[in-house]
Design an enzyme around this catalytic site. Structure first.
Site, PDB file in Angstrom:
ATOM      1  N   SER A  98      61.179  55.109  34.552  1.00  0.00           N
ATOM      2  CA  SER A  98      60.602  56.366  34.533  1.00  0.00           C
ATOM      3  C   SER A  98      59.310  57.035  35.438  1.00  0.00           C
ATOM      4  CB  SER A  98      59.782  56.876  32.733  1.00  0.00           C
ATOM      5  OG  SER A  98      59.208  57.626  32.884  1.00  0.00           O
ATOM      6  N   ASP A 213      69.175  62.335  28.857  1.00  0.00           N
ATOM      7  CA  ASP A 213      67.946  62.016  28.491  1.00  0.00           C
ATOM      8  C   ASP A 213      66.719  63.920  28.694  1.00  0.00           C
ATOM      9  OD1 ASP A 213      64.967  61.283  29.498  1.00  0.00           O
ATOM     10  OD2 ASP A 213      65.694  60.247  30.828  1.00  0.00           O
ATOM     11  N   HIS A 241      66.745  58.187  27.422  1.00  0.00           N
ATOM     12  CA  HIS A 241      65.906  57.796  28.600  1.00  0.00           C
ATOM     13  C   HIS A 241      65.302  55.935  28.512  1.00  0.00           C
ATOM     14  CE1 HIS A 241      62.342  59.147  31.300  1.00  0.00           C
ATOM     15  NE2 HIS A 241      61.513  57.794  30.502  1.00  0.00           N
TER      16      HIS A 241
END
Length: 259
Positions: A98, A213, A241
């Site tokens: 991320s 996601d 995610h």
């Protein structure tokens, strides 16, 4: 073993170094607003397979110091470089999730991929992070009711079912961060982009992204894949995610194969 690395006067970064004698080194950079502990289900497996696993808590998060400033991609990449220099790391795999993926991308462009033999980007917040609308909502929640914000993050993070105790653990990890650093990174994700950085990456790159996601859309993984010359994209069919947890066996196996 855990220890601190001083990255600038008065700022110490926490580093978890598991199996320091391992044959191949993997450096993990966590996502917002978590800590190196998010990779627990990698640290259970990879060191036993002979890998040295290094988890770094960014400034403001986890066990690291929480200064009031320094929450931009350049400074966060500089912090990683300080750790690399301090531990004299070379020929290592850099794994970023991320926002940690975004920091890894800036490290690669800013330092010409110094020491990195392979790059792994997991649901990376690149080339853009949050839309203005999403960021401003998160910012407002963070500055008024951070535990509620963190519960919301936990609820949208995973595609797979998570238990109540797991959600509590996850929320607590996020609350270990300082509120000011949590807010500063939301602003960073809103205001800074990484379009120019992607062209500069030459290391072999593995892009892993959950197709469900809700935080960083899968289309961004496709864009990164196009922009980074030597890259391959592996979609994770049953992940949101967090493929490092949602499909951890597949994830760990893929990491081993790639590295």
């Amino acid at each position: 073993m855990g220890y601190f690395v001083t990255v600038e006067p008065g700022v110490d970064i926490f580093v978890e170094d598991i199996n320091p004698g391992g044959s191949k080194t993997i450096v993990f950079i966590h996502g917002w607003p978590l800590s190196h502990k998010q990779f627990e289900y990698q640290f259970n497996v990879l060191p036993a397979r002979g890998y040295r696993c290094i988890g770094i808590d960014w400034r403001g998060f986890g066990n690291s110091d929480k200064p009031i400033s320094g929450y931009n991609y350049n400074r966060l990449a500089d912090d990683i470089r300080s750790v690399v220099d301090s531990l004299q790391l070379d020929n290592f795999a850099l794994v970023g999730h991320s926002t940690g993926g975004a920091i890894a991308i800036r490290y690669m462009s800013r330092y010409n991929g110094y020491g990195v033999s392979k790059l792994v980007l997991i649901d990376a917040a690149a080339p853009v992070g949050y839309t203005t609308e999403t960021a401003n909502t998160l910012l407002k929640e963070t500055l008024n009711d951070r535990p509620k914000m963190m519960q919301g993050v936990s609820d949208t993070f995973f595609f797979q079912y998570i238990t109540g105790p797991f959600s509590k653990w996850f929320v607590q990890m996020g609350l270990q961060a300082a509120s000011w650093s949590t807010a500063a990174i939301i602003v960073l994700l809103r205001d800074e982009t990484l379009h120019a950085d992607l062209q500069q990456i030459v290391a072999p790159t593995l892009i892993i992204h959950g197709i469900h996601d809700k935080v960083i859309p899968f289309s961004q993984a496709e864009e990164i894949n196009q922009k980074i010359k030597n890259s391959q994209l592996v979609p994770f069919q049953y992940s949101g995610h967090g493929p490092f947890w949602e499909e951890r066996d597949k994830f760990n196996q893929l990491l081993i194969q790639f590295i």
